[in-house]
Design an enzyme around this catalytic site. Structure first.
Site, PDB file in Angstrom:
ATOM      1  N   ASP A   1     -20.274 -11.936  56.552  1.00 21.57           N
ATOM      2  CA  ASP A   1     -20.878 -11.913  57.881  1.00 21.57           C
ATOM      3  C   ASP A   1     -20.356 -10.743  58.711  1.00 21.57           C
ATOM      4  OD1 ASP A   1     -18.455 -13.277  57.769  1.00 21.57           O
ATOM      5  OD2 ASP A   1     -19.074 -14.930  59.046  1.00 21.57           O
TER       6      ASP A   1
ATOM      7  N   GLY B   1     -15.051 -14.310  59.804  1.00 25.87           N
ATOM      8  CA  GLY B   1     -13.847 -13.491  59.841  1.00 25.87           C
ATOM      9  C   GLY B   1     -13.885 -12.354  58.837  1.00 25.87           C
TER      10      GLY B   1
END
Length: 559
Positions: A447, A476
């Protein structure tokens, strides 16, 4: 007698640039226009070249690099002056490290303003010189086609990489008279000297524990084909860096110790440590630092198109220099029987095969949510067949995929290894879909990496790119986190907030999917794969076993 030079009058320099690109066989140009380069974009309107407007210049460079890697011919990025050029730096540095041929054309202020403090004035040639094979400005209209010709030849010859050409606005805008240089193919090198090949063949026959280490140049299709013949004939154990994925085919898979890189704890590392002879093919130290795999006890042979980059841990006793495919074929002719393996090598290879079988047999039974990386890799293996190109971004998922997802087609998997650049997967996938429109493309990122180039979803939708982008979601920068935990026993600066990626994808006009339970994984992944056009699927991932990537990991302990 020499013919008269073909001197033509051009309405503007930009027309000459576009004509040269057409002669090179360029099919698409990626970029963003601006005042200093817009005349070239105008000239492209009257050409057969497809102008593909992107949302960020770095992505133009990534797309051009993917075209270069997949075709062997330089992809082209076209950007304006100042920040337009500066935004290319990461893309061109990545292309040079990965051996991807790219020619970047950047606008510049008119020559009379080049030494003034004026709008978008920047010494781009100096900026690009350290990260390209060629960086030059056209200072005279008479030299325009010559500079372009040398940029393409340098980008495409030998170990391929990036070239940059600065195009002053006045040269592009004004009428010019100049040579219309015809396309000149790069010369073809011969193989290494026969006596050197004979000497290496003798060393191989005498070795007790030889191994091949394949690098990025090994994955060029002609080189891969020759290497496969050598592997089938010699039965020599082999390992590879990430960028040589797909060179080893199924017929030799039981002698393939997997990929090596980043952390020295793989089956290939064990074979390298106990080897008495290591032959690298198409290898560059940027792929895997030699101090991590060369203990100095093995005879080291370097087979490549370029001489070795000498390192304290990389000083080959023999160098076979020349065309890689030609040299490998000649070496193969000197191997008259399969090489005998020691019991230690056989045990390592058998254990590697057993772990692969464990993953195939038992990964589906992992039912936790979020999804364990091994289960997700196994699910991806099911959709990445021989007709699918896979583009992989950078993150800890990159290591799980590199180690445990298998490919048997050279350059089927595109990875960033030299610069380990985040954000490359989606732009690469868009370019791959242009190069092979009949094939499905799958790209994968974390992500974090996805949001560095996600604006190109609009480009994918506009082009109707037949691609699926898979996002491994954990909120993260986990690749950094596992290394920080190892070094400092706590994370720092790695967490960020969630995004509804299904809704985000749909806002661009792409099809969005989100896996919300363990039993949805396979069904939704196949639904997303069946979409004709751009699709995005977000999959929450359980990275709690990431620390194991830095240890000697037996898959059976996790499944």
């Amino acid at each position: 007698m020499m013919s008269e030079p073909n001197i033509l009058a051009w309405k503007c320099g930009a027309d000459m640039v576009v004509n040269y690109l057409e002669q090179q066989g360029v099919r698409q140009v990626f970029g963003i226009p601006g005042a200093k380069i817009d005349r070239v974009f105008d000239s492209l309107e009257d050409s057969h070249i497809n102008t593909i407007i992107v949302r960020h210049e770095a992505n133009a460079a990534f797309m051009a690099a993917a075209v270069g890697r997949l075709t062997g011919k330089a992809g082209v990025a076209l950007v304006t002056s100042g920040p337009g050029c500066a935004n290319l730096v990461t893309g061109l540095a990545t292309a040079t490290s990965e051996g991807d041929p790219v020619v970047a054309l950047g606008g510049a202020v008119k020559r009379s303003d080049s030494l003034k403090i004026t709008h978008q004035s920047m010494d781009t040639v100096s900026i690009f010189r350290p990260v390209t094979k060629f960086s030059a400005e056209v200072t005279s209209s008479a030299a325009l086609s010559e500079v372009l010709g040398n940029a393409f030849r340098t980008a495409e010859f030998g170990r391929q990489g990036a070239a940059f050409v600065s195009l002053p606005q006045d040269i592009l805008n004004k009428p010019i008279t100049g040579l219309a240089l015809s396309h000149q193919a790069c010369p073809h090198n011969g193989g290494a000297p026969h006596n050197e090949i004979m000497a290496v063949a003798k060393l191989l026959s005498q070795a007790k524990n030889p191994i091949l280490l394949l690098g990025l140049m090994a994955s060029q299709p002609a080189n891969a084909q020759a290497i496969r013949l050598l592997l089938h004939n010699s039965k020599i154990p082999v390992t590879s860096t990430y960028q040589a994925a797909g060179v080893v085919d199924q017929a030799h898979f039981d002698h393939f110790a997997g990929v090596v890189g980043l952390f020295n704890n793989q089956a290939g590392d064990k074979l390298l440590q106990q080897a008495d002879l290591i032959m690298t093919i198409g290898y560059s130290p940027v792929e895997y630092d030699p101090v991590l795999w060369n203990n100095g006890r093995a005879t080291l042979i370097h087979l490549d198109i370029l001489p070795a980059e000498i390192d304290a841990a990389y000083q080959p006793e023999k160098e076979l220099l020349g065309d890689i495919a030609t040299t490998v074929r000649a070496l193969n002719q000197q191997i008259h029987s399969p090489l005998a393996l020691t019991s230690y090598s056989q045990i390592i290879l058998e254990d590697c095969c057993r772990q692969r079988q464990d993953l195939a047999n038992r990964a589906d039974a992992m039912s936790g949510f979020a999804i364990h990386p091994l289960r997700l890799v196994h699910a991806m293996q099911d959709i990445v067949n021989s007709d699918v190109t896979l583009c992989v971004d950078m993150g800890s998922f990159h290591i799980w995929i590199a180690r445990y997802l298998y490919s048997f087609r050279a350059r089927q998997i595109l990875m960033s290894n030299g610069q380990q650049t985040m954000g490359v997967a989606l732009p690469w996938a868009i370019a791959a879909a242009l190069v092979n429109p009949q094939q499905k493309v799958v790209s994968v990122s974390g992500d974090g990496g996805f949001m560095q180039s996600s604006m190109e979803l609009e480009t994918a939708v506009r082009l109707k790119s037949n691609l699926l982008h898979i996002i491994w979601v954990d909120n993260g920068y986990n690749m950094v986190e596992i290394q920080e935990q190892k070094k400092y026993h706590r994370p720092s600066g790695v967490r960020f907030g969630p995004i509804d990626f299904k809704m985000y994808a749909e806002s661009f006009g792409a099809k969005g999917f989100a896996v919300e339970s363990a039993d949805e994984l396979t069904t939704k992944l196949h639904q997303a794969m069946d979409v004709q056009g751009p699709a995005v699927i977000a999959i929450p991932v359980d990275y709690s076993d990431n620390y194991r990537l830095m240890e000697e990991l037996n898959i059976s302990q996790l499944l």
